[in-house]
Design a protein around this motif. Structure first.
Motif, short mmCIF file in Angstrom:
data_model
loop_
_atom_site.label_atom_id
_atom_site.label_comp_id
_atom_site.label_asym_id
_atom_site.label_seq_id
_atom_site.Cartn_x
_atom_site.Cartn_y
_atom_site.Cartn_z
N ARG A 163 5.32 46.62 48.60
CA ARG A 163 6.28 45.86 47.77
C ARG A 163 7.70 46.18 48.17
NH1 ARG A 163 5.99 47.11 41.82
NH2 ARG A 163 7.85 45.80 41.74
N ALA A 164 8.48 45.13 48.34
CA ALA A 164 9.88 45.35 48.71
C ALA A 164 10.75 45.25 47.46
CB ALA A 164 10.31 44.31 49.73
N GLN A 165 11.88 45.89 47.55
CA GLN A 165 12.84 45.84 46.45
C GLN A 165 13.52 44.47 46.42
OE1 GLN A 165 15.98 48.75 46.93
NE2 GLN A 165 15.19 49.84 45.16
N ALA A 166 13.80 43.95 45.24
CA ALA A 166 14.56 42.70 45.13
C ALA A 166 16.00 42.98 45.58
CB ALA A 166 14.56 42.22 43.69
N VAL A 167 16.54 42.12 46.45
CA VAL A 167 17.92 42.30 46.94
C VAL A 167 18.74 41.07 46.57
CG1 VAL A 167 19.39 42.67 48.96
CG2 VAL A 167 17.12 43.71 48.87
N VAL A 168 19.89 41.33 45.94
CA VAL A 168 20.78 40.26 45.51
C VAL A 168 22.12 40.46 46.20
CG1 VAL A 168 21.94 39.23 43.50
CG2 VAL A 168 19.68 40.25 43.24
N SER A 169 22.72 39.39 46.74
CA SER A 169 24.04 39.53 47.37
C SER A 169 25.12 39.63 46.30
CB SER A 169 24.33 38.32 48.26
OG SER A 169 23.50 38.36 49.39
N VAL A 170 26.02 40.57 46.50
CA VAL A 170 27.16 40.70 45.59
C VAL A 170 28.07 39.49 45.80
CG1 VAL A 170 29.23 42.09 45.09
CG2 VAL A 170 27.05 43.22 45.62
N SER A 171 28.54 38.89 44.71
CA SER A 171 29.37 37.69 44.88
C SER A 171 30.74 38.05 45.45
CB SER A 171 29.50 36.91 43.57
OG SER A 171 29.98 37.76 42.56
N ARG A 172 31.30 37.11 46.19
CA ARG A 172 32.59 37.29 46.85
C ARG A 172 33.55 36.23 46.32
NH1 ARG A 172 31.49 40.32 51.70
NH2 ARG A 172 33.61 39.94 52.38
N VAL A 173 34.76 36.63 46.01
CA VAL A 173 35.76 35.66 45.55
C VAL A 173 37.07 35.91 46.29
CG1 VAL A 173 34.86 35.07 43.26
CG2 VAL A 173 36.19 37.14 43.54
N ALA A 174 37.76 34.83 46.61
CA ALA A 174 39.00 34.95 47.40
C ALA A 174 40.22 34.64 46.53
CB ALA A 174 38.95 34.00 48.59
N GLY A 175 41.32 35.28 46.89
CA GLY A 175 42.61 34.96 46.27
C GLY A 175 42.67 35.14 44.77
N VAL A 176 42.07 36.23 44.28
CA VAL A 176 42.03 36.46 42.82
C VAL A 176 43.35 37.09 42.36
CG1 VAL A 176 40.88 37.75 40.98
CG2 VAL A 176 39.54 36.71 42.80
N THR A 177 43.97 36.50 41.35
CA THR A 177 45.19 37.10 40.79
C THR A 177 44.78 38.18 39.78
OG1 THR A 177 45.26 35.57 38.92
CG2 THR A 177 46.40 34.88 40.95
N ARG A 178 45.76 38.99 39.43
CA ARG A 178 45.48 40.03 38.42
C ARG A 178 44.96 39.39 37.13
NH1 ARG A 178 48.79 45.25 36.36
NH2 ARG A 178 47.90 45.33 34.29
N GLU A 179 45.58 38.29 36.72
CA GLU A 179 45.18 37.62 35.47
C GLU A 179 43.73 37.16 35.53
OE1 GLU A 179 48.14 37.05 37.09
OE2 GLU A 179 49.14 38.30 35.58
N GLN A 180 43.36 36.56 36.66
CA GLN A 180 41.97 36.08 36.81
C GLN A 180 40.99 37.25 36.79
OE1 GLN A 180 42.82 34.03 40.52
NE2 GLN A 180 42.14 32.08 39.66
N PHE A 181 41.38 38.34 37.46
CA PHE A 181 40.51 39.51 37.51
C PHE A 181 40.26 40.04 36.09
CE2 PHE A 181 39.87 44.15 37.73
CZ PHE A 181 38.72 44.18 38.50
N VAL A 182 41.36 40.20 35.33
CA VAL A 182 41.27 40.78 33.99
C VAL A 182 40.51 39.85 33.04
CG1 VAL A 182 42.66 41.47 31.97
CG2 VAL A 182 43.34 42.20 34.27
N ARG A 183 40.72 38.56 33.20
CA ARG A 183 40.12 37.59 32.26
C ARG A 183 38.68 37.24 32.62
NH1 ARG A 183 43.11 32.73 33.23
NH2 ARG A 183 41.43 32.24 34.68
N ASP A 184 38.41 36.98 33.92
CA ASP A 184 37.11 36.41 34.30
C ASP A 184 36.13 37.39 34.94
OD1 ASP A 184 38.24 33.99 33.52
OD2 ASP A 184 38.96 33.53 35.55
#
Length: 315
Positions: free
Chosen positions: A1-22
């Protein structure tokens, strides 16, 4: 049995406000791309690093094998002039070495007095600090430490968690990071803050059968990428190339929640340490009972902990 592997999501051009809020409230690892990090991503060549901070002495980890294990301590601490260390860490085979010609090197910067002082690149590596623009996506007074790291190609660090949120800023080189959610702690064979499972790709399943149940989140960091690692998330890091990184830790709990003697950001919060001590005392008390009763009341205690303390909103 293999472990389930999920890709970490990537986001570009995130402002401080977007980071804190979303992003921040979700408490999930995320790779932030295209951040403004300053001149370091282009300037920090082996030659520039060597010349910029010169021959001041640094304490480093040296290991004869690629997988460094903090539990068995399969490495030694040695001291080298910084310029010599950088040159050596960038080589694959060494003419001069401590243990073997293909030994691996790892620098984790510490304060002047490692027991009392916190790592801060502005104090320990002031010239290099001028090249870095740290993403200040948290309040200034929350800042805890900025840890400068240099790793040989192929080096793998033990799986562990930290009690503070942090950014892993990949300045040069490539890394692979495997992460595990705090809720998968029962499958990680913990010893303190560290997992006994060193080789997450080829685990010994006879010794660690539950490890396959842990869901692995994985990402590959290139120069300029910033990985947000929420507190309590386990992480295992492989340097695929010689590389330089900077970790920035910040306090997101009230300051008094943290252990005052913690210079590394990995001692359990004061209330958690106290709770574990109380639990240990309770378990000691159960030893006064015969096995049948001890088993029954231990199971009742587990049920009580689940009922009173577990979150019920995990998907």
């Amino acid at each position: 049995r293999a472990q389930a592997v999920v890709s970490v999501s990537r986001v570009a051009g995130v402002t401080r406000e977007q980071f804190v809020r979303d992003i921040y409230p979700r408490r999930m690892p995320v790779v932030l791309e295209g951040m403004e990090l300053g001149a370091c991503t282009t300037k920090w060549t082996v030659d520039y690093l060597s010349q910029a901070e010169g021959s001041k002495e640094v304490k480093i980890h040296v290991s004869a094998v690629p997988q460094m294990d903090f539990l068995s301590k399969n490495f030694v601490y040695r001291t080298l002039p910084f310029d010599v260390f950088v040159q050596r860490a960038a080589e694959v085979k060494h003419k001069e070495y401590f243990l073997s010609e293909d030994e691996k090197y790892y620098l984790r910067s510490v304060g002047e007095d490692a027991r009392k002082d916190i790592a801060d690149i502005r104090k320990q590596f002031p010239i290099l600090a001028e090249d870095v623009q740290i993403p200040e996506y948290f309040e200034k007074e929350q800042f805890f430490s900025s840890v400068f790291r240099i790793s040989s190609a192929g080096l793998q660090l033990w799986t562990h968690y930290d009690v503070m949120d942090n950014f892993l800023i990949q300045v040069t080189g490539k890394k692979r990071v495997a992460l595990y959610s705090p809720r998968d702690a029962p499958y990680l064979y913990l010893s303190g803050t560290k997992s006994e499972v060193l080789d997450v790709d080829n685990p010994d399943l006879e010794k660690y059968p539950l490890f396959v149940k842990a869901k692995r989140y994985q990402c590959f960091l290139e120069a300029g990428d910033v990985l947000f690692i929420p507190a309590l998330w386990f992480h295992n890091v492989i340097s695929e190339e010689f590389g330089v990184a900077l970790n920035v830790f910040w306090k997101h709990l009230p300051a008094e929640s943290y252990d005052k003697s913690d210079t590394y950001g990995n001692k359990d919060p004061v209330a958690a340490s106290r709770a574990i001590q109380i639990l240990d005392r309770a378990l000691k008390t159960l030893e006064e009972l015969p096995e049948e009763y001890r088993d029954f009341y231990a199971r009742r205690m587990v049920l009580r902990i689940q009922e009173k303390a577990y979150r019920n909103d995990y998907g």
